[in-house]
Each structure stands twice: as C-alpha cells, then as structure tokens.
Design an enzyme around this catalytic site. Structure first.
Site, mmCIF file in Angstrom:
data_model
loop_
_atom_site.group_PDB
_atom_site.id
_atom_site.type_symbol
_atom_site.label_atom_id
_atom_site.label_comp_id
_atom_site.label_asym_id
_atom_site.label_seq_id
_atom_site.Cartn_x
_atom_site.Cartn_y
_atom_site.Cartn_z
ATOM 1 N N VAL A 1 39.782 32.433 28.973
ATOM 2 C CA VAL A 1 38.865 32.984 29.465
ATOM 3 C C VAL A 1 37.783 31.912 30.174
ATOM 4 O O VAL A 1 37.805 30.539 29.698
ATOM 5 C CB VAL A 1 37.825 33.348 28.154
ATOM 6 C CG1 VAL A 1 36.652 33.799 28.546
ATOM 7 C CG2 VAL A 1 38.461 34.123 27.191
ATOM 8 N N VAL A 2 37.232 32.250 31.276
ATOM 9 C CA VAL A 2 36.615 31.351 32.031
ATOM 10 C C VAL A 2 35.016 31.678 32.073
ATOM 11 O O VAL A 2 34.774 32.714 32.200
ATOM 12 C CB VAL A 2 37.123 31.320 33.535
ATOM 13 C CG1 VAL A 2 36.238 30.182 34.347
ATOM 14 C CG2 VAL A 2 38.678 30.914 33.629
ATOM 15 N N LYS A 17 37.060 26.887 31.573
ATOM 16 C CA LYS A 17 38.306 27.403 31.190
ATOM 17 C C LYS A 17 38.255 26.979 29.746
ATOM 18 O O LYS A 17 38.888 25.831 29.326
ATOM 19 C CB LYS A 17 39.384 27.269 31.931
ATOM 20 C CG LYS A 17 40.587 28.089 31.856
ATOM 21 C CD LYS A 17 41.880 27.788 32.746
ATOM 22 C CE LYS A 17 42.853 29.017 32.553
ATOM 23 N NZ LYS A 17 43.840 28.819 33.663
ATOM 24 N N ASP A 111 52.408 32.001 40.450
ATOM 25 C CA ASP A 111 51.576 33.220 40.229
ATOM 26 C C ASP A 111 50.816 33.408 41.302
ATOM 27 O O ASP A 111 49.565 33.769 41.017
ATOM 28 C CB ASP A 111 51.045 32.978 38.999
ATOM 29 C CG ASP A 111 50.281 33.837 37.982
ATOM 30 O OD1 ASP A 111 50.525 35.334 38.590
ATOM 31 O OD2 ASP A 111 49.377 33.998 37.401
#
EC number: 2.7.11.22
Length: 148
Positions: A1-2, A17, A111
C-alpha cells in the site's frame, strides 16, 4: 500500500510504501529486499527515487519521491494523448532511457505496465516504478537445458 505523506523535516510531499512484516520468522519479504537493494544503486531521472527506508515495529516503509499520476490514469483522463504522436514519442523515449539505464546496470524490471510508469506533472518526466519483481542478471550459475 502506498500513502501520500509529508516529510516533517523538509515539508516535502513524499510517497510511503508500507510493507507489513507479519510473519516474524519470515522477516522482510524478498520483493522488498530486491526493490531496496536495486533502487539504492540506481540514480537516473527516469527511475523513481528511493529516498529512505524506515523500519518500525512490524512495518517497513520505503520513502519515495511523490508522483501522483501514472500512465494508465493519464491515458484514461486524456484520450487525446494517444492521438498526439509527439507526446507519445517523448514518453516512450523517456521510458526507454530508464530501461536502458536499468539494463546497463544489469537489472531487469519484469513488471512494465502503464500503472508502473509514473509522470511528474511539472516536468512531464516519465519514471519507472515498482521494482518489486525486478532482478539483477549476470552470468548464470547453472546451465539450463534447451528442452522444455
């Protein structure tokens, strides 16, 4: 989660983060270790800047420069963007500069997607982000077979 946060010392807006360290026996997740070790070695205008790593009880925080727009949000909110070849080329060039820098430092991102390409609205600078799946590459330790 940021999370969006403010640095109390510099008053600068930052991105935090959060990484949970729930399993005491497992320690820091390998994705976090990779992201930290790779990003602290790389400094380039087209790669998100890792400013600090903070460890508190059962949590690890990665402190990044704050960029509130990713390429996916930009394309969704500005459909005319894809019709402007000059801007598309400018963004693509910056993305390729970041990738070339990674490869010159023997890092594969693994990614790349619009959500992991952040945009600095002030400068229109594109930055590669989320190196959790990235890998350093080198001479393979073992030989792989050519058969599947």
């Amino acid at each position: 989660v940021v999370y969006k946060a403010r640095d109390r010392v510099t008053n600068e807006t930052i991105a935090l983060k959060k990484i949970r360290l729930e399993q005491e026996d497992e320690g820091v997740p390998s994705t976090a270790i990779r992201e930290i070790s790779l990003l602290k070695e790389m400094q380039h205008r087209n790669i998100v800047r890792l400013q600090d790593v903070v460890h508190s009880e059962k949590r690890l925080y990665l402190v990044f420069e704050y960029l509130d727009l990713d390429l996916k949000k930009h394309m969704d909110s500005s459909p005319e963007f894809v019709k402007d070849p000059r801007q598309v080329k400018m963004f693509l060039y910056q993305m390729l500069c970041g990738i070339a820098y990674c490869h010159s430092h023997r890092v594969l991102h693994r990614d790349l997607k619009p959500q992991n390409l952040l945009i600095d609205r002030r400068t229109n600078c594109v930055k590669l982000a989320d190196f959790g799946l990235a890998r350093a590459f080198g001479i393979p330790v073992r030989t792989f077979t050519h058969e599947v």
